[in-house]
Design a protein around this motif. Structure first.
Motif, PDB file in Angstrom:
ATOM      1  N   ALA A 161     -14.550  58.497  -5.244  1.00  0.00           N
ATOM      2  CA  ALA A 161     -13.574  57.145  -4.728  1.00  0.00           C
ATOM      3  C   ALA A 161     -13.000  56.729  -6.464  1.00  0.00           C
ATOM      4  O   ALA A 161     -12.630  56.015  -6.419  1.00  0.00           O
ATOM      5  N   GLU A 162     -14.665  56.336  -6.692  1.00  0.00           N
ATOM      6  CA  GLU A 162     -14.710  56.247  -7.960  1.00  0.00           C
ATOM      7  C   GLU A 162     -13.562  55.932  -9.746  1.00  0.00           C
ATOM      8  O   GLU A 162     -13.072  55.980 -10.314  1.00  0.00           O
ATOM      9  N   LEU A 163     -13.313  57.259  -9.501  1.00  0.00           N
ATOM     10  CA  LEU A 163     -12.503  58.302 -10.126  1.00  0.00           C
ATOM     11  C   LEU A 163     -11.484  57.897 -10.036  1.00  0.00           C
ATOM     12  O   LEU A 163      -9.703  58.104 -10.708  1.00  0.00           O
TER      13      LEU A 163
ATOM     14  N   SER B 136     -21.650  57.886 -16.972  1.00  0.00           N
ATOM     15  CA  SER B 136     -20.614  57.507 -15.705  1.00  0.00           C
ATOM     16  C   SER B 136     -19.125  57.741 -15.733  1.00  0.00           C
ATOM     17  O   SER B 136     -19.037  58.249 -16.327  1.00  0.00           O
ATOM     18  N   VAL B 137     -18.254  56.725 -14.778  1.00  0.00           N
ATOM     19  CA  VAL B 137     -16.775  57.548 -14.914  1.00  0.00           C
ATOM     20  C   VAL B 137     -16.296  56.827 -16.241  1.00  0.00           C
ATOM     21  O   VAL B 137     -15.285  57.768 -17.298  1.00  0.00           O
ATOM     22  N   ASP B 138     -16.847  55.409 -16.610  1.00  0.00           N
ATOM     23  CA  ASP B 138     -16.027  55.020 -18.460  1.00  0.00           C
ATOM     24  C   ASP B 138     -15.773  56.026 -19.392  1.00  0.00           C
ATOM     25  O   ASP B 138     -15.679  56.532 -19.952  1.00  0.00           O
TER      26      ASP B 138
ATOM     27  N   SER C 206      -9.913  55.447  -8.490  1.00  0.00           N
ATOM     28  CA  SER C 206      -9.918  54.437  -8.460  1.00  0.00           C
ATOM     29  C   SER C 206      -9.465  54.281  -9.480  1.00  0.00           C
ATOM     30  O   SER C 206      -8.011  53.379  -9.912  1.00  0.00           O
ATOM     31  N   LYS C 207      -9.999  54.801 -10.795  1.00  0.00           N
ATOM     32  CA  LYS C 207      -9.720  54.798 -12.247  1.00  0.00           C
ATOM     33  C   LYS C 207      -8.577  55.580 -12.130  1.00  0.00           C
ATOM     34  O   LYS C 207      -7.963  55.090 -13.229  1.00  0.00           O
TER      35      LYS C 207
ATOM     36  N   GLU D 267     -18.183  61.201  -7.881  1.00  0.00           N
ATOM     37  CA  GLU D 267     -17.618  59.265  -8.622  1.00  0.00           C
ATOM     38  C   GLU D 267     -16.133  60.113  -7.935  1.00  0.00           C
ATOM     39  O   GLU D 267     -15.406  59.432  -8.469  1.00  0.00           O
TER      40      GLU D 267
ATOM     41  N   THR E 272     -22.462  62.225 -12.931  1.00  0.00           N
ATOM     42  CA  THR E 272     -23.679  62.016 -13.492  1.00  0.00           C
ATOM     43  C   THR E 272     -24.508  62.605 -13.051  1.00  0.00           C
ATOM     44  O   THR E 272     -25.673  61.996 -12.667  1.00  0.00           O
TER      45      THR E 272
ATOM     46  N   LYS F  32     -10.554  54.777   2.195  1.00  0.00           N
ATOM     47  CA  LYS F  32     -11.786  53.524   1.069  1.00  0.00           C
ATOM     48  C   LYS F  32     -11.215  52.877  -0.216  1.00  0.00           C
ATOM     49  O   LYS F  32     -11.491  52.099  -0.613  1.00  0.00           O
ATOM     50  N   VAL F  33     -10.289  54.361  -1.184  1.00  0.00           N
ATOM     51  CA  VAL F  33      -9.824  53.319  -2.288  1.00  0.00           C
ATOM     52  C   VAL F  33      -8.824  52.955  -2.585  1.00  0.00           C
ATOM     53  O   VAL F  33      -7.621  52.681  -2.640  1.00  0.00           O
TER      54      VAL F  33
END
Ligand code: ZN
Length: 231
Positions: A64-66, A36-38, A68-69, A62, A28, A88-89
């Protein structure tokens, strides 16, 4: 065939026959086509490997978010950083911890080796990475100043493409990056880590001009954020 896509800053998606690799996933960043990751996940249903060169926010991005996704993505980074991000995830089994100088096989025709980078980091050493696919290798220098052992990277791994920071202030600027090209002598050099924020504003055309004058056998390709390049 290797498909390279720059997302701005140090973020690249590398597509090889057997895998999709996301490097330094600040997807991002202000130059990125994604906010966004979305929105990223609409274009990419999966990413096999997420490589992070060091723990600064503009490189971890991103991650960690990735992770998780994308439940099958694995994180590849220097030991301390890979373990931290995976923990973390809650996905320690998806951590592939590495360290500088040892080749690691990820797939039958896909290996990586992490290289030194002259920079700073809180968790583990800062790194660059060389990715070996079937017949071409690619060197992502991470955040670094220029250093003489780039010549060793050239001798050992003969990268076809070098992705080099040129923005100055936190990394090599143009003069230093041209010297890096002289040391590495890849077939192709792609500038990165510039024009994302004030401290790293520079002119990639000047980098291309100086490389053409001093190392004419190396082709500089200036990518637009979001652009694909097939090599
Ligand atoms: Zn950094």
């Amino acid at each position: 065939m290797v498909l390279i896509r720059w997302l701005g800053h140090a973020a690249f998606i590398i597509g090889v026959d057997e895998a999709t690799i996301l490097i330094d996933p600040w997807i991002t960043n202000p130059l990125s086509p994604y906010r966004s990751v979305d929105s990223f996940a609409k274009d990419y249903k999966s990413v096999d490997y997420i490589i992070v060169t060091h723990d600064h926010g503009d490189h971890v991005g991103e991650a960690a978010e990735l992770l998780s996704k994308f439940k099958s993505s694995r994180i590849v980074a220097v030991f301390e950083l890979a373990e931290e991000l995976a923990k973390k995830v809650g996905a320690i089994e998806r951590s592939i911890p590495v360290n500088i100088g040892g080749r690691v096989r990820l797939e039958k025709n896909l290996e990586v080796v992490f290289t030194p980078a002259f920079h700073s980091s809180s968790k583990g050493a800062p790194t660059g990475v060389v990715i070996f696919s079937k017949n071409k290798s690619l060197y992502h220098a991470g955040d670094t100043g220029v250093f003489g052992d780039m010549k060793l990277i050239a001798e050992l791994y003969r990268p076809y493409v070098a992705l080099l920071p040129i923005g100055g202030h936190f990394t090599m600027g143009i003069e230093e990056a041209v010297k890096a090209v002289e040391l590495i002598r890849p077939r192709m050099a792609i500038p990165m880590h510039y024009n994302t924020f004030n401290a790293v504003f520079t002119d990639p055309q000047l980098f291309a001009k100086l490389v053409k004058e001093r190392v004419p056998e190396v082709e500089v390709r200036i990518l637009n954020p979001g652009q694909y390049l097939e090599i």
